[in-house]
Motif scaffolding. Structure first.
Motif, PDB file in Angstrom:
ATOM      1  N   TYR A   1       4.197  -5.370   3.448  1.00 23.58           N
ATOM      2  CA  TYR A   1       5.539  -5.510   3.439  1.00 23.58           C
ATOM      3  C   TYR A   1       6.170  -5.263   2.102  1.00 23.58           C
ATOM      4  O   TYR A   1       7.249  -4.636   1.914  1.00 23.58           O
ATOM      5  CB  TYR A   1       5.905  -7.251   3.558  1.00 23.58           C
ATOM      6  N   ILE A   2       5.570  -5.536   1.092  1.00 25.82           N
ATOM      7  CA  ILE A   2       6.292  -4.970  -0.451  1.00 25.82           C
ATOM      8  C   ILE A   2       6.193  -3.380  -0.473  1.00 25.82           C
ATOM      9  O   ILE A   2       7.044  -3.044  -1.221  1.00 25.82           O
ATOM     10  CB  ILE A   2       5.378  -5.764  -1.548  1.00 25.82           C
ATOM     11  N   SER A   3       5.263  -2.806   0.127  1.00 27.23           N
ATOM     12  CA  SER A   3       5.214  -1.300  -0.132  1.00 27.23           C
ATOM     13  C   SER A   3       6.490  -0.767   0.662  1.00 27.23           C
ATOM     14  O   SER A   3       7.027   0.128   0.403  1.00 27.23           O
ATOM     15  CB  SER A   3       3.914  -0.681   0.678  1.00 27.23           C
ATOM     16  N   ILE A   4       6.861  -1.499   1.700  1.00 23.71           N
ATOM     17  CA  ILE A   4       8.080  -0.869   2.660  1.00 23.71           C
ATOM     18  C   ILE A   4       9.143  -1.396   1.899  1.00 23.71           C
ATOM     19  O   ILE A   4      10.034  -0.200   1.720  1.00 23.71           O
ATOM     20  CB  ILE A   4       7.800  -1.741   4.019  1.00 23.71           C
TER      21      ILE A   4
ATOM     22  N   ASN B   1      -1.215   2.543  -8.940  1.00 21.52           N
ATOM     23  CA  ASN B   1      -1.224   2.221  -7.700  1.00 21.52           C
ATOM     24  C   ASN B   1      -2.713   2.508  -7.136  1.00 21.52           C
ATOM     25  O   ASN B   1      -3.277   1.616  -6.490  1.00 21.52           O
ATOM     26  CB  ASN B   1      -0.328   2.726  -6.845  1.00 21.52           C
ATOM     27  N   ILE B   2      -3.131   3.662  -7.240  1.00 20.21           N
ATOM     28  CA  ILE B   2      -4.335   4.072  -6.438  1.00 20.21           C
ATOM     29  C   ILE B   2      -5.503   3.261  -6.944  1.00 20.21           C
ATOM     30  O   ILE B   2      -6.213   2.949  -6.244  1.00 20.21           O
ATOM     31  CB  ILE B   2      -4.532   5.541  -6.704  1.00 20.21           C
ATOM     32  N   SER B   3      -5.614   3.341  -8.426  1.00 22.00           N
ATOM     33  CA  SER B   3      -6.867   2.626  -8.954  1.00 22.00           C
ATOM     34  C   SER B   3      -7.035   1.043  -8.517  1.00 22.00           C
ATOM     35  O   SER B   3      -7.947   0.460  -8.073  1.00 22.00           O
ATOM     36  CB  SER B   3      -6.983   2.705 -10.596  1.00 22.00           C
ATOM     37  N   LEU B   4      -5.592   0.651  -8.553  1.00 18.98           N
ATOM     38  CA  LEU B   4      -5.711  -1.011  -8.099  1.00 18.98           C
ATOM     39  C   LEU B   4      -6.012  -1.160  -6.737  1.00 18.98           C
ATOM     40  O   LEU B   4      -6.731  -2.153  -6.249  1.00 18.98           O
ATOM     41  CB  LEU B   4      -4.311  -1.589  -8.353  1.00 18.98           C
ATOM     42  N   LEU B   5      -5.521  -0.291  -5.892  1.00 20.50           N
ATOM     43  CA  LEU B   5      -5.680  -0.429  -4.430  1.00 20.50           C
ATOM     44  C   LEU B   5      -7.330   0.008  -4.271  1.00 20.50           C
ATOM     45  O   LEU B   5      -7.867  -0.729  -3.402  1.00 20.50           O
ATOM     46  CB  LEU B   5      -5.143   0.615  -3.543  1.00 20.50           C
ATOM     47  N   PHE B   6      -7.755   1.063  -5.115  1.00 15.80           N
ATOM     48  CA  PHE B   6      -9.319   1.095  -4.818  1.00 15.80           C
ATOM     49  C   PHE B   6     -10.254  -0.020  -5.161  1.00 15.80           C
ATOM     50  O   PHE B   6     -11.052  -0.512  -4.433  1.00 15.80           O
ATOM     51  CB  PHE B   6      -9.813   2.310  -5.878  1.00 15.80           C
ATOM     52  N   MET B   7      -9.784  -0.750  -6.528  1.00 16.21           N
ATOM     53  CA  MET B   7     -10.506  -2.043  -6.791  1.00 16.21           C
ATOM     54  C   MET B   7     -10.149  -3.183  -5.777  1.00 16.21           C
ATOM     55  O   MET B   7     -11.100  -3.777  -5.400  1.00 16.21           O
ATOM     56  CB  MET B   7      -9.755  -2.476  -8.219  1.00 16.21           C
ATOM     57  N   LEU B   8      -9.147  -3.200  -5.152  1.00 16.64           N
ATOM     58  CA  LEU B   8      -8.931  -4.218  -3.947  1.00 16.64           C
ATOM     59  C   LEU B   8      -9.944  -3.811  -3.056  1.00 16.64           C
ATOM     60  O   LEU B   8     -10.580  -4.641  -2.271  1.00 16.64           O
ATOM     61  CB  LEU B   8      -7.483  -4.078  -3.505  1.00 16.64           C
TER      62      LEU B   8
ATOM     63  N   LEU C   1      -5.515 -11.907  -7.414  1.00 18.94           N
ATOM     64  CA  LEU C   1      -5.022 -11.516  -8.980  1.00 18.94           C
ATOM     65  C   LEU C   1      -4.812  -9.978  -8.852  1.00 18.94           C
ATOM     66  O   LEU C   1      -3.833  -9.527  -9.535  1.00 18.94           O
ATOM     67  CB  LEU C   1      -6.198 -11.564  -9.927  1.00 18.94           C
ATOM     68  N   LEU C   2      -5.340  -8.885  -8.005  1.00 21.19           N
ATOM     69  CA  LEU C   2      -5.424  -7.715  -8.149  1.00 21.19           C
ATOM     70  C   LEU C   2      -4.229  -7.459  -7.201  1.00 21.19           C
ATOM     71  O   LEU C   2      -3.126  -6.678  -7.784  1.00 21.19           O
ATOM     72  CB  LEU C   2      -6.662  -6.920  -7.428  1.00 21.19           C
ATOM     73  N   SER C   3      -3.859  -8.152  -6.146  1.00 16.36           N
ATOM     74  CA  SER C   3      -2.897  -8.022  -5.473  1.00 16.36           C
ATOM     75  C   SER C   3      -1.520  -8.151  -6.091  1.00 16.36           C
ATOM     76  O   SER C   3      -0.543  -7.461  -5.845  1.00 16.36           O
ATOM     77  CB  SER C   3      -2.755  -8.502  -4.039  1.00 16.36           C
ATOM     78  N   ALA C   4      -1.669  -9.404  -6.913  1.00 18.70           N
ATOM     79  CA  ALA C   4      -0.441  -9.705  -7.784  1.00 18.70           C
ATOM     80  C   ALA C   4      -0.144  -8.623  -8.708  1.00 18.70           C
ATOM     81  O   ALA C   4       1.236  -8.108  -8.764  1.00 18.70           O
ATOM     82  CB  ALA C   4      -0.770 -11.121  -8.672  1.00 18.70           C
ATOM     83  N   MET C   5      -1.046  -7.894  -9.106  1.00 21.82           N
ATOM     84  CA  MET C   5      -0.704  -6.506 -10.006  1.00 21.82           C
ATOM     85  C   MET C   5      -0.093  -5.551  -9.312  1.00 21.82           C
ATOM     86  O   MET C   5       0.774  -4.805  -9.781  1.00 21.82           O
ATOM     87  CB  MET C   5      -2.157  -6.156 -10.626  1.00 21.82           C
ATOM     88  N   ILE C   6      -0.548  -5.348  -8.054  1.00 17.66           N
ATOM     89  CA  ILE C   6      -0.037  -4.415  -7.421  1.00 17.66           C
ATOM     90  C   ILE C   6       1.507  -4.733  -6.925  1.00 17.66           C
ATOM     91  O   ILE C   6       2.569  -3.939  -6.862  1.00 17.66           O
ATOM     92  CB  ILE C   6      -0.509  -4.140  -5.954  1.00 17.66           C
ATOM     93  N   PHE C   7       1.881  -6.120  -6.830  1.00 19.07           N
ATOM     94  CA  PHE C   7       3.158  -6.634  -6.511  1.00 19.07           C
ATOM     95  C   PHE C   7       4.088  -6.448  -7.749  1.00 19.07           C
ATOM     96  O   PHE C   7       5.094  -5.706  -7.476  1.00 19.07           O
ATOM     97  CB  PHE C   7       3.170  -8.144  -6.182  1.00 19.07           C
ATOM     98  N   ILE C   8       3.499  -6.233  -8.963  1.00 14.40           N
ATOM     99  CA  ILE C   8       4.260  -5.927  -9.931  1.00 14.40           C
ATOM    100  C   ILE C   8       4.570  -4.468 -10.014  1.00 14.40           C
ATOM    101  O   ILE C   8       5.609  -4.113 -10.294  1.00 14.40           O
ATOM    102  CB  ILE C   8       3.356  -6.281 -11.566  1.00 14.40           C
ATOM    103  N   ALA C   9       3.592  -3.665  -9.753  1.00 13.42           N
ATOM    104  CA  ALA C   9       3.703  -2.090  -9.770  1.00 13.42           C
ATOM    105  C   ALA C   9       4.793  -1.724  -8.635  1.00 13.42           C
ATOM    106  O   ALA C   9       5.511  -0.795  -8.771  1.00 13.42           O
ATOM    107  CB  ALA C   9       2.373  -1.358  -9.497  1.00 13.42           C
ATOM    108  N   LEU C  10       4.858  -2.608  -7.688  1.00 14.46           N
ATOM    109  CA  LEU C  10       5.920  -2.204  -6.514  1.00 14.46           C
ATOM    110  C   LEU C  10       7.283  -3.022  -6.730  1.00 14.46           C
ATOM    111  O   LEU C  10       8.136  -3.138  -5.802  1.00 14.46           O
ATOM    112  CB  LEU C  10       5.330  -2.758  -5.367  1.00 14.46           C
ATOM    113  N   ASP C  11       7.453  -3.318  -7.865  1.00 13.75           N
ATOM    114  CA  ASP C  11       8.607  -4.168  -8.414  1.00 13.75           C
ATOM    115  C   ASP C  11       9.074  -5.417  -7.959  1.00 13.75           C
ATOM    116  O   ASP C  11       9.944  -6.045  -7.989  1.00 13.75           O
ATOM    117  CB  ASP C  11      10.022  -3.381  -8.119  1.00 13.75           C
TER     118      ASP C  11
END
Lengths: 130, 334, 103
Positions: free
Chosen positions: A56-59, B6-13, B38-48
């Motif tokens: 969702y957040i990526s979208i 983004n890519i490195s965080l997704l890879f770690m996930l 915690l990793l997905s929280a970091m991704i959320f920050i990267a995605l604003d």
């Protein structure tokens, strides 16, 4: 040939996070259907759930956007709607996880195991006794 | 640069998830799930999505993990070797995954400002909410005002989950008041975990202060009732883990928590009823004051308070129920 | 002036990266649980401090610096306490450290 590769690469760069999300989602799904331990199933369910959050957040992300809080220097903002949906979903998710885990604790109390096949065997035996 | 992060965080996930699938030690799995959150929280920050990120960090890495660990105490920490073949689940998962990947080929490219998802209602939220609602954080305006009805439903779901947990698990009744002074004397003589208890005691006021900041600053920065409630609950969970359940129950009796959980929902719903009595629609804050914008301000602050109170007391109360089950003996701590 | 602060900042960041990697290396290579926690937790406090100092030099002297130092205090309080809790739990559970006498 070159243009084909360029197309493939730009297509992949535009979708890689959806693919990772699908991988995470399917791993969570695999844990849910493939393992017999109920606690592990709950972890799998949570992984599935978090991967949906990431989807969702990526979208909602817009390239070059900033967090949707009014700011004088912002050119454009990312979409706030998915953020709202997911923010509430996370808290609802933990509340339902708590409910699931408390059910598991009661199952442990009643059957003295949290392995699905053992629970099934015990309840089958009980049915035959009746 | 952002792409690389983004890519490195997704890879770690992905690595974390692979480890979760393969491991048999449930304790390790639960800890890895905390890392995953915690990793997905970091991704959320990267995605604003800053609001979402710190909800996920507090909930996923904090509260979910602690609840799962409390469950492991009663259920045992090893998964038994499964006799079931893993072929069929793997087949189902692969087919579903392949179908989904095929589906993404028709999806619009990630991050493109022209994607349809950004042009249904989001335009209006972004362009008009600063004038209509008058607060800078659009997430809060959408959450509390435009989609206030939806949020009310979610608060009720959280409250209902507490009713479910409490009907399944009982919270221990704390020892009677007559015993308490003696017990406190004893505790002063022998602190079982001096370092942790002192650190927890130093941290607690700051965590609560931060929760209050998040609660009342949610209109201007990232934050709001959901996050504040979770952070508030974390302070009490920390206290329970270091000082034991009896002390925590003396601090926040379950009867009070139950009343607060219901009270928060009541505040939220009551705001809607008040706005109806003043001649508006349900949860239409414009009528709460002579000026529509200040009416929105009042409405949002009041309902966020209701959300915060409910979320905090539900999570604390559910945690007490779990701890009662996990630590049935008196005096056994940690 | 900018070059000097940038240089100082990068020295701190580089030191932080080095210490972080040392900690990770120790975590992987040391023989038993206690030495691993030792490696990770000891390098961790200085590593975070270096990062915070480096970032403080990047940000200049403003509110962000104050926030960074609050984060530093938080990490210095919680990091060692968490390591302490971890080791204490292992000790209570009966994990014996490797000593010179044990094989």
């Amino acid at each position: 040939m070159d243009s084909f590769f360029n197309e493939v690469i730009s297509g992949a760069l535009g979708r890689y996070n959806y693919w990772v999300v699908i991988f995470l989602m399917m791993s969570g799904f695999y844990v849910v259907i493939g393992s017999t331990n109920l606690v592990k199933k709950i972890v799998g369910l949570n992984i599935f759930q978090t991967s949906v959050f990431i989807l969702y957040i990526s979208i909602g992300k817009i390239n070059g956007g900033t967090a949707p809080i009014v700011w004088a220097n912002a050119e454009r903002y990312s979409n706030p709607l998915p953020h709202v949906l997911i923010l509430t979903a996370i808290v609802v998710g933990v509340a339902t996880t708590a409910l699931g885990l408390s059910l598991i604790m009661r199952i442990k109390h009643a059957y003295n195991t949290v392995e699905e096949d053992e629970i099934l065997a015990i309840s089958l035996e009980e049915d035959e006794d009746e | 640069m952002e792409l690389l992060v983004n890519i490195s965080l997704l890879f770690m996930l992905s690595l974390t998830v692979i480890a979760v699938v393969r491991l048999k030690s449930l304790f390790a799995i639960v800890m890895l799930f905390g890392i995953y959150s915690l990793l997905s929280a970091m991704i959320f920050i990267a995605l604003d999505a800053v609001d979402v990120a710190f909800t996920e960090a507090a909930v996923g890495a904090g509260i979910s993990t602690v609840l799962m660990l409390a469950t492991l105490v009663t259920t045992g920490r090893w998964e038994k070797k499964s006799s079931r073949s893993s072929f069929l689940p793997l087949l189902i998962v692969s087919i579903t995954g392949a179908a989904l990947v095929w589906g993404t080929l028709d999806m619009p490219e990630y991050g493109n400002p022209d994607n349809p998802a950004h042009h249904h209602v989001a335009d209006r939220y972004i362009e008009q909410s600063p004038e209509e609602i008058g607060i800078p954080n659009m997430v809060t305006s959408v959450l509390a005002s435009y989609r206030g009805f939806d949020t009310l439903g979610e608060v009720i779901v959280v409250f209902t989950a507490l009713i479910g947990v409490l009907s399944l698990l009982q919270v221990r009744t704390p020892p009677s008041v007559a015993e308490t002074p003696l017990r406190n004397e004893n505790r002063k003589l022998s602190r079982p975990y001096p370092v942790l208890q002192v650190v927890a005691l130093v941290m607690m006021p700051f965590i609560i202060l931060f929760a209050l900041y998040v609660q009342f600053h949610g209109d201007f920065g990232p934050g709001g009732g959901f996050q504040a409630g979770v952070i508030f609950a974390v302070a009490f969970i920390l206290y329970t883990l270091t000082y034991g359940l009896d002390d925590a129950l003396a601090l926040t009796p379950v009867s009070v928590l139950k009343a607060l959980a219901a009270g928060g929902v009541l505040i939220y719903g009551g705001t809607g009823v008040v706005s109806m009595l003043l001649g508006g629609n349900f949860l239409d804050y414009n009528v709460l004051s002579s000026n529509p914008v200040s009416g929105q301000h009042i409405g949002i602050i009041v309902i966020e308070l209701g959300v915060g109170i409910t979320v905090a007391s539900v999570l604390i109360c559910a945690f007490y129920a779990f701890m009662t089950r996990a630590l049935p003996d008196q005096g056994q701590k940690g | 002036m900018d070059v000097v602060t940038d240089l100082i900042s990068w020295i701190f960041l580089g030191l932080g990266i080095f210490l972080g990697l040392t900690g990770a290396f120790g975590l992987l290579r040391f023989p038993d649980f206690y030495t691993r926690v030792h490696a990770a937790s000891i390098s961790d406090t200085l590593c975070t401090a270096c990062f915070i100092f480096g970032l403080a030099f990047q940000s200049g002297f403003n509110l962000v610096t104050a926030k960074l130092f609050i984060i530093l205090i938080l990490l210095w309080l919680t990091g060692p306490a968490a390591s302490h809790a971890l080791v204490r739990a292992a000790h209570t559970a009966g994990l014996k450290p490797i000593t010179e006498n044990s094989d």
